[in-house]
Design a protein around this motif. Structure first.
Motif, PDB file in Angstrom:
ATOM      1  N   ASN A 118      70.508   7.281  -3.143  1.00  0.00           N
ATOM      2  CA  ASN A 118      71.185   6.057  -3.539  1.00  0.00           C
ATOM      3  C   ASN A 118      72.162   5.603  -2.458  1.00  0.00           C
ATOM      4  N   GLU A 119      72.866   6.553  -1.884  1.00  0.00           N
ATOM      5  CA  GLU A 119      73.829   6.254  -0.834  1.00  0.00           C
ATOM      6  C   GLU A 119      73.123   5.781   0.439  1.00  0.00           C
TER       7      GLU A 119
ATOM      8  N   GLU B  19      71.875   2.169  -0.066  1.00  0.00           N
ATOM      9  CA  GLU B  19      72.997   1.228  -0.075  1.00  0.00           C
ATOM     10  C   GLU B  19      73.455   0.899   1.335  1.00  0.00           C
TER      11      GLU B  19
ATOM     12  N   HIS C 238      69.310  -2.018  -4.617  1.00  0.00           N
ATOM     13  CA  HIS C 238      70.207  -2.300  -3.500  1.00  0.00           C
ATOM     14  C   HIS C 238      69.769  -3.531  -2.703  1.00  0.00           C
TER      15      HIS C 238
ATOM     16  N   LYS D 121      70.937  -6.422  -4.912  1.00  0.00           N
ATOM     17  CA  LYS D 121      72.396  -6.485  -4.843  1.00  0.00           C
ATOM     18  C   LYS D 121      72.859  -7.162  -3.554  1.00  0.00           C
TER      19      LYS D 121
END
Length: 273
Positions: free
Chosen positions: A102-103, A106, A145, A148
């Motif tokens: 996830n990091e 992003e 992401h 987003k």
């Protein structure tokens, strides 16, 4: 398995290139690793860092970190590459835990803001978003992401659409993934009138139509029907063209494709009599 061997070869290739680059920098052999090759190498790293192989994502991340240390310690070697500062600003502030998918997504997806890295990063993101073999959480992370970023930076949408068109216009192993990503971006109201140029929709439609006329790939054809449907719904200008493309599949040899085209046409005719 063949997949394991492929990942080992990919890892060895990337690590070997990093070793070669470090040797060239230490010995000031810029002719062996000129700026265009460095950009190509980094583009590969960024693309692979958002694809579906966990081990390769982690390896790419560690190589990027080593590269940035090299860049700091030998700035003179990279003096012609002014775009490298953008990597550090967008990527490693603060540092990434490369094991945390996830990091990673992003941070890496932020590089879509930078023209140099946009197409390779988008290629990796599309590969993951549209893959039918990755775990759902990975595809969901890529999609989340990307959406987003585009919601916060709508001015990037035309650039993303042009990069998607560039990817899908070339012979590519991820054509189906591109169709799936296109369907997502239309359905999430990212690609809407005003956010993308009509020329993009026209060229996307032409490319997808051309490929479907020669294809016997069931997955490709199924996803093409979804894209044709989105094009029908995009605006009145494209409604008839989308209908024609759906009609062209009514005599396909695969019964399931004929049926899917019929169902899509029924919906379009009902909603737009």
């Amino acid at each position: 398995t063949r997949g394991d061997v492929g990942s080992w070869v990919r890892r060895a290739s990337l690590e070997s290139l990093q070793t070669l680059l470090e040797a060239c920098v230490e010995n000031k052999l810029s002719n062996l690793f000129p700026p265009e090759k460095i950009v190509r190498f980094l583009s590969t790293l960024f693309q692979q860092s958002v694809e579906k192989l966990d081990m390769i994502r982690h390896v790419c991340g560690k190589i990027v970190e080593r590269f940035l240390v090299l860049f700091k310690n030998h700035a003179d070697f990279f003096s012609e590459m002014t775009n490298l500062h953008e990597i550090e600003e967008n990527l490693l502030t603060p540092e990434i835990d490369w094991k945390h998918e996830n990091e990673v997504f992003e941070k890496i997806i932020k590089l879509l803001k930078i023209n140099t890295w946009r197409e390779p990063v988008l290629t990796g993101v599309i590969t993951t978003m549209g893959s039918d073999v990755v775990c759902g959480s990975l595809a969901d992370s890529a999609k989340k992401h990307l959406l987003k970023l585009l919601q916060k930076n709508p001015e990037l949408i035309p650039e993303i659409s042009e990069s998607l068109l560039a990817i899908i216009s070339k012979p590519t192993r991820i054509f189906v993934n591109c169709l799936q990503a296109s369907d997502i971006l239309f359905s999430e109201h990212v690609f809407v009138p005003g956010s993308v140029k009509t020329e993009f929709v026209k060229k996307l439609h032409e490319r997808v139509y051309k490929v479907t006329q020669k294809s016997q790939n069931f997955l490709l054809l199924s996803n093409a029907i979804l894209v044709f449907t989105r094009i029908c719904e995009f605006s009145e200008e494209f409604h008839l063209e989308g209908i024609k493309s759906l009609v062209s599949l009514l005599d396909h040899k695969y019964a399931k494709i004929r049926l899917a085209a019929v169902e899509a046409l029924k919906i379009q005719i009902k909603e737009n009599p």
